[in-house]
Design an enzyme around this catalytic site. Structure first.
Site, PDB file in Angstrom:
ATOM      1  N   ARG A 100      34.776  11.008 -11.365  1.00 25.69           N
ATOM      2  CA  ARG A 100      33.485  11.167 -12.634  1.00 25.69           C
ATOM      3  C   ARG A 100      32.468  10.079 -12.355  1.00 25.69           C
ATOM      4  O   ARG A 100      31.668   9.950 -12.045  1.00 25.69           O
ATOM      5  CB  ARG A 100      34.016  11.300 -13.639  1.00 25.69           C
ATOM      6  CG  ARG A 100      35.110  12.397 -14.219  1.00 25.69           C
ATOM      7  CD  ARG A 100      33.826  13.340 -14.431  1.00 25.69           C
ATOM      8  NE  ARG A 100      34.377  14.776 -14.742  1.00 25.69           N
ATOM      9  CZ  ARG A 100      33.913  16.225 -14.877  1.00 25.69           C
ATOM     10  NH1 ARG A 100      33.351  15.921 -14.119  1.00 25.69           N
ATOM     11  NH2 ARG A 100      34.588  16.768 -15.582  1.00 25.69           N
ATOM     12  N   GLU A 103      30.847  10.580  -9.212  1.00 29.52           N
ATOM     13  CA  GLU A 103      30.027  11.848  -9.674  1.00 29.52           C
ATOM     14  C   GLU A 103      28.582  11.290 -10.747  1.00 29.52           C
ATOM     15  O   GLU A 103      27.329  11.900 -10.065  1.00 29.52           O
ATOM     16  CB  GLU A 103      30.632  12.815 -10.883  1.00 29.52           C
ATOM     17  CG  GLU A 103      29.779  14.733 -11.409  1.00 29.52           C
ATOM     18  CD  GLU A 103      30.681  15.283 -11.929  1.00 29.52           C
ATOM     19  OE1 GLU A 103      30.200  16.069 -11.937  1.00 29.52           O
ATOM     20  OE2 GLU A 103      31.085  14.479 -13.552  1.00 29.52           O
ATOM     21  N   SER A 126      23.788  -5.209  -3.495  1.00 32.42           N
ATOM     22  CA  SER A 126      24.761  -5.528  -2.549  1.00 32.42           C
ATOM     23  C   SER A 126      26.569  -5.417  -3.224  1.00 32.42           C
ATOM     24  O   SER A 126      26.218  -5.281  -4.280  1.00 32.42           O
ATOM     25  CB  SER A 126      25.200  -7.380  -2.584  1.00 32.42           C
ATOM     26  OG  SER A 126      26.110  -7.375  -1.751  1.00 32.42           O
TER      27      SER A 126
END
Length: 160
Positions: A100, A103, A126
């Site tokens: 997730r 995602e 960074s």
């Protein structure tokens, strides 16, 4: 209280230090937040040490050794080198929470990129000069939310 533990047999790519540290954590029955207070680092940084994804300082090794009662030489040998980052997670990830998080980047990554480019110019955030923090929030309706703060140094692309 629920504690994060680790079945090292399910994670064959983790360093030996992971087994040592997670066993000590389970025996002492402490959270990463409690360990972080002793070590003097954010709980995410401490968890990263446990998974072999962060470099332990001599002070980290000393504090962990004293707190858990682990032989200093053992921890120094296991944590004293450079981490081999990134190999502890299979790709694509199968663990739902990690999936997730990926995602989120898949769905909103270009939106983040566009906004960051508008605000900062051509560059990247960074992950080396970086910090993160996790907070739990409960709203007025009693719904629990997670807040993850990501803070990275902005690195502009240079012209050559």
């Amino acid at each position: 209280m629920s504690l994060a533990t680790l079945d090292v047999s399910q994670h064959p790519n983790l360093p030996q230090s992971s087994a040592t540290l997670f066993a000590a954590k389970a025996q002492k029955k402490v959270t990463f937040e409690e360990i972080a207070k002793v070590v003097g680092r954010d709980e995410v940084a401490v968890a990263a040490l446990f998974y072999g994804q962060a470099k332990a300082s001599p002070e980290d090794i000393k504090n962990l050794s004293e707190y858990f009662g682990i032989e200093h030489a053992t921890l120094e040998q296991q944590l004293g080198g450079f981490p081999d980052r990134g190999k502890s997670v299979e790709w694509p990830p199968k663990e739902p929470l990690i999936y997730r998080l990926m995602e989120i980047v898949q769905n909103y990554g270009y939106a983040y990129k566009a906004i960051l480019n508008e605000k900062f110019g051509d560059g990247i955030m960074s992950a080396i000069a970086f910090s993160t923090h996790v907070e739990k929030e409960v709203d007025k309706d009693g719904v629990t939310w997670v807040n993850i703060k990501l803070r990275g140094k902005w690195l502009p692309f240079t012209r050559f």
